[in-house]
Design an enzyme around this catalytic site. Structure first.
Site, PDB file in Angstrom:
ATOM      1  CG  ASP A  59       6.569  -2.567  -6.887  1.00 47.32           C
ATOM      2  OD1 ASP A  59       7.246  -2.625  -5.846  1.00 47.32           O
ATOM      3  OD2 ASP A  59       5.416  -2.107  -6.913  1.00 47.32           O
ATOM      4  CG  ASP A 113       4.082   1.252  -0.531  1.00 48.49           C
ATOM      5  OD1 ASP A 113       4.561   2.024  -1.375  1.00 48.49           O
ATOM      6  OD2 ASP A 113       3.664   0.112  -0.813  1.00 48.49           O
TER       7      ASP A 113
HETATM    8  C1  DGJ Z   1       3.881  -1.179  -3.633  1.00 49.36           C
HETATM    9  C2  DGJ Z   1       5.215  -1.667  -3.172  1.00 49.36           C
HETATM   10  O1  DGJ Z   1       6.206  -1.239  -4.061  1.00 49.36           O
HETATM   11  C3  DGJ Z   1       5.186  -3.185  -3.045  1.00 49.36           C
HETATM   12  O2  DGJ Z   1       6.448  -3.669  -2.665  1.00 49.36           O
HETATM   13  C4  DGJ Z   1       4.135  -3.582  -2.039  1.00 49.36           C
HETATM   14  O3  DGJ Z   1       4.494  -3.146  -0.760  1.00 49.36           O
HETATM   15  C5  DGJ Z   1       2.789  -3.018  -2.443  1.00 49.36           C
HETATM   16  N1  DGJ Z   1       2.861  -1.599  -2.691  1.00 49.36           N
HETATM   17  C6  DGJ Z   1       1.753  -3.286  -1.393  1.00 49.36           C
HETATM   18  O4  DGJ Z   1       0.558  -2.711  -1.675  1.00 49.36           O
END
Ligand code: DGJ
EC number: 3.2.1.22
Length: 717
Positions: free
Chosen positions: A526, A458
């Site tokens: 997301d 991430d």
């Molecule tokens: C952003 C990501 O897009 C999510 O899927 C998740 O992993 C969160 N970060 C966790 O902090």
């Protein structure tokens, strides 16, 4: 002299005129007889055409001498002279690895006065019709040369009377919203200055349609160039309609705050710009790029993938060993291949119980995981599924031991207050020690846990207050950051070539073919609301293949579980739900969906994509697309209702694509929700490809059948 750079369908032709200027005279359909490129009229005959500099169509426009338009390169020589001229010296065309599948053209240019050299590289992927272009810059002057602009590519398009640009902009949870515009005189710039998460606001990927807007009624119609820059940092793509009404396209690293000091006898290599030119609309252009990406760019692009149950939306930061052990079992019950432990498992002095603390402290939190990751991996092993883990290696919370111990590892400007994005700062990957730390962290995970099977990487923050406490050249930071990141990923890939790694960046803030040479897949957004996702995935599908696009079924949105599952099936299917909260029907439907997916996924992953009805078409009630396998014997066809107005639906047959007209197909609806009267099984036998391509078929999508998946299978007569 002419240098044709050719693929099966396309050619890019560089003419070297009598002044030894390299000019780009043609991009378009490959001619049968390559000697005829010499007949293409020039734009550098100044009296006749009005090109006062003779450089409008330069293959790589230098600046400070006679250029009048946007340059591709701008430098200040060791003696302070800010001018550059680039003359043809030589060129070479070679097969790559002894195969004619890829031809590499290398064109050497040199300043006639200064010992300053540019090499233009063009890699032509013959079958895929993709051209990859980059540039190398080098000099042997007495002191450093300051590179102020150093683009990857400089194209010149002159065959159309107008150019329509579709670019993709957005923000968190609304990634890649397309916008189309007629390019008019002057310059349109796509760029980013975010440092990391480079395409959060604006993707480095675009469609360019010649003479007419993209045909939203027929994805396979029109002349379309798809272009994309393979760079995960600040980029700039300029579209300049010049005084001759031709299009000059310049793409590369963003020169913003990025003057690069080049020492004598060192090479600066730009990132690649990739493009494909299609005479069959954006449909063919996407298929070209998908095939290229699977074959040549994405690790294991033609191999397999793991279905995933992620715990992020199921638990957020609130979990412990027991809840995770239960989720692992749930994953097995559901039928996925792997359980993915997301954010929140680390930090002790500053436990990661929310996003305000702990990032950077990569030790298991002893309260949540008293027996460590090893215990969970064992649990998964015993249960019979694999285990993967979330990392955000490039970032740090100020509330962390990492920050306390290494304040100089963080990107932040002196005399300025720290400014945070999601309560965090970015580590200075231009610093070798930080690169070693990041590499070491991931390497340690694998060394300590050889059974670790997957990583989600991430990257949630952008760069504010860009300043490095160790880099001798502040203006190198943005560029060196990306090189530092690639250096780490390169080392990791050399040691762990096959481990699946998901590219995530607070949703899809970092999807480009620079990053995707290291990642097997990416997280587009997301936002997993079923309807939203139809649009978001549609946009990504122009550039990236389904096998690399992670789509998870979650609880976002009001659509049914079936709708959300069907949407997620259009790429790499995964889940991020509380399995134990599914009722009996929901669970058995999901289990069956996974079984179906495992049966048909090869068609989605390796097949050709045909976009049939665009959700972006004005007044469109539906979105529809299909994947067809290579020998046209199997296809999977998805259709969704995206409009809830009265009688909205697929009111007429949809013309299918990609099938063989001479074959006969069986048409069968699949992934039907149990015990619903709404899902009428369509089971038609012996329908010819010819009929389906010409007269179409109605999947009967309406407010009672909001999503329909149909399998087409060749029938042997
Ligand atoms: C952003 C990501 O897009 C999510 O899927 C998740 O992993 C969160 N970060 C966790 O902090």
């Amino acid at each position: 002299m002419h240098i044709p750079i050719e693929t099966e369908d396309t050619a890019l032709v560089i003419r070297v005129n009598q002044n030894r200027d390299p000019l780009l005279v043609y991009i378009g359909k490959r001619l049968c007889n390559s000697t005829e490129y010499a007949s293409i009229p020039s734009f550098d005959a100044k009296q006749r055409n009005g090109d006062y500099s003779g450089q409008y169509s330069a293959a790589y426009t230098p600046s400070g001498t006679r250029n009048l338009l946007e340059p591709a390169i701008q430098v200040i020589h060791a003696d302070g002279n800010p001018s550059l001229d680039l003359k043809y010296v030589s060129h070479k065309q070679d097969m790559v690895n002894g195969s004619s599948a890829i031809i590499l053209t290398k064109i050497q240019l040199k300043d006639p006065v200064y010992p300053f050299e540019v090499i233009l590289y063009y890699k032509a992927y013959y079958k895929e019709n993709v051209i990859e272009q980059w540039t190398s810059i080098r000099h042997t002057e007495t002191d450093v040369v300051r590179l102020q602009k150093y683009s990857s590519a400089n194209l010149y398009l002159s065959s159309a009377h107008s150019y329509y640009l579709t670019h993709f902009h957005g923000d968190w949870a609304k990634e890649l919203k397309p916008e189309e515009m007629l390019l008019t005189a002057g310059i349109k710039v796509l760029d980013t200055k975010l440092g990391t998460r480079a395409d959060l606001f604006q993707a480095p990927s675009f469609l360019l349609s010649m003479n007419q807007p993209i045909d939203k009624d027929n994805d396979d119609h029109g002349e379309v160039l798809i272009g994309t820059l393979a760079w995960s940092g600040n980029y700039q793509i300029q579209f300049e309609i010049d005084p001759l009404n031709n299009l000059r396209l310049i793409a590369g690293i963003n020169p913003y705050a990025s003057e690069y000091i080049l020492a004598p006898d060192t090479e600066f290599v730009t990132p690649s710009f990739l493009f494909t030119y299609s005479y069959h609309g954006s449909g063919m252009a996407s298929r070209n790029l998908h095939r290229w990406a699977r074959k040549f760019r994405i690790p294991q692009g033609e191999d397999t993938r793991l279905t995933v149950l992620n715990n992020w939306e199921a638990t957020f930061f609130d979990f412990n060993e027991n809840t995770l052990a239960a989720l692992i079992k749930d994953g097995k019950k559901l039928g996925v291949d792997l359980f993915l432990l997301d954010d929140g498992w680390f930090g002790n002095k500053y436990p990661r119980n929310d996003d305000r603390a702990g990032l950077g402290d990569w030790q298991e939190n002893v309260l949540k995981l008293p027996h460590g990751i090893g215990y969970l991996i064992k649990e998964a092993e015993v249960t019979g599924i694999k285990f993967g883990i979330w990392l955000e290696p490039e970032m740090v919370n100020p509330k962390s031991e990492l920050y306390e111990n290494h304040p100089d590892w963080v990107i932040k400007a002196p005399n300025r207050p720290e400014y945070y994005y999601r309560n965090q700062l970015v580590l200075d990957l231009s610093n070798k020690a930080v690169q070693d730390f990041v590499y070491g962290l991931v390497d340690r995970m694998f060394t300590e846990h050889p059974m670790l099977a997957y990583i989600k990487w991430d990257c949630n923050a952008v760069i504010y207050n860009a300043y490095s406490s160790t880099n001798p050249h502040q203006s190198h930071l943005y560029v060196d950051y990306v090189h530092g990141l690639y250096n780490v990923l390169d080392r990791l890939r050399r040691k762990y070539p096959t481990v699946p790694i998901m590219l995530c960046s607070g949703g899809g803030g970092r999807v480009d073919y620079g990053a995707l040479q290291y990642f097997t897949e990416f997280w587009p957004s997301d936002n997993t609301d079923g309807i939203e996702r139809v649009f978001i995935q549609w946009s990504y599908s122009f550039f990236f293949p389904a096998i690399a696009t992670c789509n998870h079924v979650t609880d976002w949105g009001k659509q049914s579980l079936k709708f959300r599952t069907d949407v997620a099936m259009m790429g790499k299917l995964g889940y991020d739900i509380v399995v134990s909260k599914l009722d009996e029907h929901e669970l058995s439907f999901s289990q069956e969906s996974l079984r179906i997916y495992n049966r048909i996924k090869h068609i989605i992953w390796y097949g050709d994509l045909f976009r049939l009805v665009s959700p972006y078409r004005s007044g469109s009630d539906i979105a529809s697309l299909m994947y067809v396998n290579e020998n046209q014997s199997q296809a999977i066809w998805f259709t969704y209702l995206i409009n809830n107005r009265y009688r909205a639906g697929s009111n007429r047959p949809i013309l299918l694509k990609g099938l063989d007209p001479t074959k006969t197909y069986k048409i069968q609806e699949i992934n039907i929700y149990p015990d619903t009267n709404n899902s009428t099984i369509i089971n038609e036998n012996n329908v010819s490809g010819d009929y389906l391509l010409t007269c179409g078929f109605n999947p009967m999508v309406d407010d009672k059948r909001k999503s329909v998946v149909i399998e087409l299978t060749e029938q042997s007569l």
